[in-house]
Design an enzyme around this catalytic site. Structure first.
Site, PDB file in Angstrom:
ATOM      1  N   GLN A 105       8.515  87.235 -27.796  1.00 46.43           N
ATOM      2  CA  GLN A 105       8.269  86.310 -28.907  1.00 46.43           C
ATOM      3  C   GLN A 105       7.637  87.063 -30.069  1.00 46.43           C
ATOM      4  O   GLN A 105       7.465  86.513 -31.139  1.00 46.43           O
ATOM      5  CB  GLN A 105       7.307  85.203 -28.457  1.00 46.43           C
ATOM      6  N   ASP A 108       6.595  92.225 -33.894  1.00 46.59           N
ATOM      7  CA  ASP A 108       6.052  93.505 -34.347  1.00 46.59           C
ATOM      8  C   ASP A 108       6.942  94.706 -34.060  1.00 46.59           C
ATOM      9  O   ASP A 108       6.688  95.813 -34.559  1.00 46.59           O
ATOM     10  CB  ASP A 108       4.642  93.731 -33.776  1.00 46.59           C
ATOM     11  N   HIS A 123      12.141  85.668 -31.667  1.00 45.36           N
ATOM     12  CA  HIS A 123      11.574  85.156 -32.927  1.00 45.36           C
ATOM     13  C   HIS A 123      11.828  86.092 -34.104  1.00 45.36           C
ATOM     14  O   HIS A 123      11.197  85.960 -35.154  1.00 45.36           O
ATOM     15  CB  HIS A 123      10.066  84.904 -32.768  1.00 45.36           C
ATOM     16  N   CYS A 131      18.879  87.297 -46.598  1.00 49.38           N
ATOM     17  CA  CYS A 131      19.124  86.177 -47.495  1.00 49.38           C
ATOM     18  C   CYS A 131      18.862  84.873 -46.741  1.00 49.38           C
ATOM     19  O   CYS A 131      19.344  84.689 -45.628  1.00 49.38           O
ATOM     20  CB  CYS A 131      20.577  86.222 -47.975  1.00 49.38           C
ATOM     21  N   CYS A 135      24.004  84.749 -46.643  1.00 51.33           N
ATOM     22  CA  CYS A 135      25.270  85.169 -47.265  1.00 51.33           C
ATOM     23  C   CYS A 135      25.713  86.520 -46.702  1.00 51.33           C
ATOM     24  O   CYS A 135      26.822  86.967 -46.962  1.00 51.33           O
ATOM     25  CB  CYS A 135      25.112  85.249 -48.786  1.00 51.33           C
ATOM     26  N   CYS A 151      18.202  87.087 -53.694  1.00 50.81           N
ATOM     27  CA  CYS A 151      19.235  87.866 -53.006  1.00 50.81           C
ATOM     28  C   CYS A 151      20.136  88.536 -54.035  1.00 50.81           C
ATOM     29  O   CYS A 151      20.675  87.865 -54.931  1.00 50.81           O
ATOM     30  CB  CYS A 151      20.049  86.915 -52.114  1.00 50.81           C
ATOM     31  N   CYS A 154      23.716  86.758 -53.814  1.00 51.74           N
ATOM     32  CA  CYS A 154      24.013  85.351 -54.138  1.00 51.74           C
ATOM     33  C   CYS A 154      22.887  84.635 -54.879  1.00 51.74           C
ATOM     34  O   CYS A 154      23.045  83.482 -55.274  1.00 51.74           O
ATOM     35  CB  CYS A 154      24.368  84.585 -52.860  1.00 51.74           C
ATOM     36  N   ASN A 217      -2.196  87.286 -17.665  1.00 50.38           N
ATOM     37  CA  ASN A 217      -2.971  86.713 -18.767  1.00 50.38           C
ATOM     38  C   ASN A 217      -4.421  86.590 -18.300  1.00 50.38           C
ATOM     39  O   ASN A 217      -4.662  86.108 -17.199  1.00 50.38           O
ATOM     40  CB  ASN A 217      -2.411  85.319 -19.119  1.00 50.38           C
ATOM     41  N   ALA A 235      -2.888  92.870 -20.268  1.00 49.64           N
ATOM     42  CA  ALA A 235      -1.536  93.379 -20.039  1.00 49.64           C
ATOM     43  C   ALA A 235      -1.520  94.895 -19.862  1.00 49.64           C
ATOM     44  O   ALA A 235      -0.804  95.416 -18.996  1.00 49.64           O
ATOM     45  CB  ALA A 235      -0.642  92.981 -21.207  1.00 49.64           C
TER      46      ALA A 235
HETATM   47  P1  NAD Z   1      -0.738  83.047 -28.533  1.00 48.32           P
HETATM   48  O1  NAD Z   1      -1.613  83.689 -29.549  1.00 48.32           O
HETATM   49  O2  NAD Z   1      -0.514  81.583 -28.616  1.00 48.32           O
HETATM   50  O3  NAD Z   1      -1.363  83.333 -27.102  1.00 48.32           O
HETATM   51  C1  NAD Z   1      -1.824  84.626 -26.772  1.00 48.32           C
HETATM   52  C2  NAD Z   1      -2.050  84.647 -25.276  1.00 48.32           C
HETATM   53  O4  NAD Z   1      -2.327  85.978 -24.902  1.00 48.32           O
HETATM   54  C3  NAD Z   1      -3.240  83.791 -24.806  1.00 48.32           C
HETATM   55  O5  NAD Z   1      -2.820  82.997 -23.706  1.00 48.32           O
HETATM   56  C4  NAD Z   1      -4.274  84.820 -24.395  1.00 48.32           C
HETATM   57  O6  NAD Z   1      -5.061  84.370 -23.303  1.00 48.32           O
HETATM   58  C5  NAD Z   1      -3.411  85.995 -23.995  1.00 48.32           C
HETATM   59  N1  NAD Z   1      -4.037  87.304 -24.126  1.00 48.32           N
HETATM   60  C6  NAD Z   1      -4.998  87.711 -24.985  1.00 48.32           C
HETATM   61  N2  NAD Z   1      -5.282  89.008 -24.800  1.00 48.32           N
HETATM   62  C7  NAD Z   1      -4.468  89.440 -23.806  1.00 48.32           C
HETATM   63  C8  NAD Z   1      -4.270  90.690 -23.172  1.00 48.32           C
HETATM   64  N3  NAD Z   1      -4.970  91.782 -23.530  1.00 48.32           N
HETATM   65  N4  NAD Z   1      -3.338  90.782 -22.190  1.00 48.32           N
HETATM   66  C9  NAD Z   1      -2.623  89.702 -21.813  1.00 48.32           C
HETATM   67  N5  NAD Z   1      -2.765  88.484 -22.391  1.00 48.32           N
HETATM   68  C10 NAD Z   1      -3.673  88.359 -23.366  1.00 48.32           C
HETATM   69  O7  NAD Z   1       0.625  83.862 -28.520  1.00 48.32           O
HETATM   70  P2  NAD Z   1       2.123  83.410 -28.189  1.00 48.32           P
HETATM   71  O8  NAD Z   1       2.143  82.553 -26.976  1.00 48.32           O
HETATM   72  O9  NAD Z   1       2.908  84.659 -28.227  1.00 48.32           O
HETATM   73  O10 NAD Z   1       2.577  82.467 -29.388  1.00 48.32           O
HETATM   74  C11 NAD Z   1       2.256  82.810 -30.720  1.00 48.32           C
HETATM   75  C12 NAD Z   1       3.445  82.902 -31.673  1.00 48.32           C
HETATM   76  O11 NAD Z   1       3.016  83.676 -32.818  1.00 48.32           O
HETATM   77  C13 NAD Z   1       4.620  83.612 -31.092  1.00 48.32           C
HETATM   78  O12 NAD Z   1       5.753  83.016 -31.587  1.00 48.32           O
HETATM   79  C14 NAD Z   1       4.519  85.035 -31.643  1.00 48.32           C
HETATM   80  O13 NAD Z   1       5.780  85.493 -32.087  1.00 48.32           O
HETATM   81  C15 NAD Z   1       3.708  84.904 -32.917  1.00 48.32           C
HETATM   82  N6  NAD Z   1       2.765  86.039 -33.046  1.00 48.32           N
HETATM   83  C16 NAD Z   1       3.252  87.318 -32.885  1.00 48.32           C
HETATM   84  C17 NAD Z   1       2.396  88.399 -32.974  1.00 48.32           C
HETATM   85  C18 NAD Z   1       2.971  89.785 -32.785  1.00 48.32           C
HETATM   86  O14 NAD Z   1       4.169  89.994 -33.027  1.00 48.32           O
HETATM   87  N7  NAD Z   1       2.166  90.756 -32.320  1.00 48.32           N
HETATM   88  C19 NAD Z   1       1.036  88.191 -33.224  1.00 48.32           C
HETATM   89  C20 NAD Z   1       0.580  86.878 -33.400  1.00 48.32           C
HETATM   90  C21 NAD Z   1       1.457  85.803 -33.301  1.00 48.32           C
END
Ligand code: NAD
Length: 262
Positions: A105, A108, A123, A131, A135, A151, A154, A217, A235
């Site tokens: 999701q 980055d 995502h 665009c 287009c 764009c 267009c 988590n 993680a």
């Molecule tokens: P979220 O922020 O809603 O939830 C983050 C989750 O990660 C929490 O449940 C938290 O307990 C857990 N967490 C925190 N630190 C952790 C670690 N070190 N190891 C494992 N888990 C850990 O994130 P989401 O559910 O991904 O939803 C948020 C939306 O926002 C998504 O669509 C995402 O694309 C976007 N988003 C992306 C980024 C990115 O690309 N890095 C950053 C922020 C938000």
């Protein structure tokens, strides 16, 4: 993490042919990218996601959304994939005889930067613009593009190529994610609060289709009661430990084909 759980998970990996790692913002927390809902960290403080990350917000005030996302992109460019991303990339390399797919999701781009080859970004990505009218114009997001611009093909607004709140996911990418999820033997769900639809359905679909569901988590989530294993760990620590364990023993190539024995 209790070593028994790690051993059990490695043993399931031995038997697995299809492996999915489904990641969310928590995976990038150790890179210094703030998660969405953990609250205290800067980027998401004092902002209304509806204003800075929704399609309605963009159409109301493109400059505001662009500037806020550019701030996020600059941060992502400044930081780098962490030990968790690197371990997941190693896992794909070590398990070359299996199909290891990352469904993320995150926007980055860190999975690909860490070396994963099979990544589905459901995502989208913060590294490209396109665009809004689709287009056909698309480009990398040059950091010099500090303001939204029309764009060149267009005249419609150019916007970051990510899925904003209120928008549908790319059908083709989500269909591929669904296909991978329902054929997974083991499905790791890491660093996500499981609150953004429809991506959060993937773990449930995987579980219903027979996958072992492993949640990683530090905090419980709505998935915890359903998960086969809930690893209350960051993680980076978990995947580094998992990779270490896998590397310390020979891995099977996939499920045994019992029909060949019968
Ligand atoms: P979220 O922020 O809603 O939830 C983050 C989750 O990660 C929490 O449940 C938290 O307990 C857990 N967490 C925190 N630190 C952790 C670690 N070190 N190891 C494992 N888990 C850990 O994130 P989401 O559910 O991904 O939803 C948020 C939306 O926002 C998504 O669509 C995402 O694309 C976007 N988003 C992306 C980024 C990115 O690309 N890095 C950053 C922020 C938000």
């Amino acid at each position: 993490m209790p070593s028994m759980s790690l051993e059990a998970i490695v043993s399931m990996l031995d038997d697995a042919q299809q492996v999915v790692v489904f990641s969310g913002a928590g995976l990038s927390a150790d890179s210094g990218i703030p998660t969405f809902r953990d609250g205290a960290t800067g980027l998401w403080n004092n902002v209304d996601p509806d204003e800075v990350a929704s399609i309605d917000g963009f159409l109301r005030n493109p400059r505001r959304v662009w500037n806020w996302l550019l701030q996020l992109k600059n941060l992502v460019d400044d930081r780098r994939p962490n030990a968790g991303h690197q371990a997941i990339a190693r896992l794909e390399a070590i398990c070359a005889a299996k199909q290891v797919t990352v469904i993320t999701q995150n926007i980055d781009g860190y999975h690909a930067r860490a070396g994963n080859e099979h990544v589905l970004e459901v995502h989208g990505t913060i590294h490209h613009v396109r665009c809004h009218r689709r287009c056909g114009f698309a480009d990398s997001w040059d950091h010099r593009a500090e303001e939204p611009y029309p764009c060149p093909a267009c005249g419609a607004p150019v916007r970051p190529d990510l899925v904003m709140f209120g928008e549908a996911l790319e059908e083709e990418v989500f269909a591929a994610a669904e296909a991978r999820s329902v054929s997974a033997d083991i499905f790791f769900c890491v660093g996500t609060s499981l609150t953004v639809q429809p991506a959060v359905r993937l773990p449930m679909w995987a579980k219903s289709a027979g996958a072992v569901l492993v949640e990683v988590n530090p905090h419980p989530t709505p998935l915890s009661p359903t998960a086969d294993y809930s690893i209350r760990s960051g993680a980076s620590q978990f995947f580094a430990a998992l990779c270490g364990e896998v590397e310390s023993r020979p891995l099977q190539t996939g499920k045994r084909d019992d029909r060949a024995i019968a």
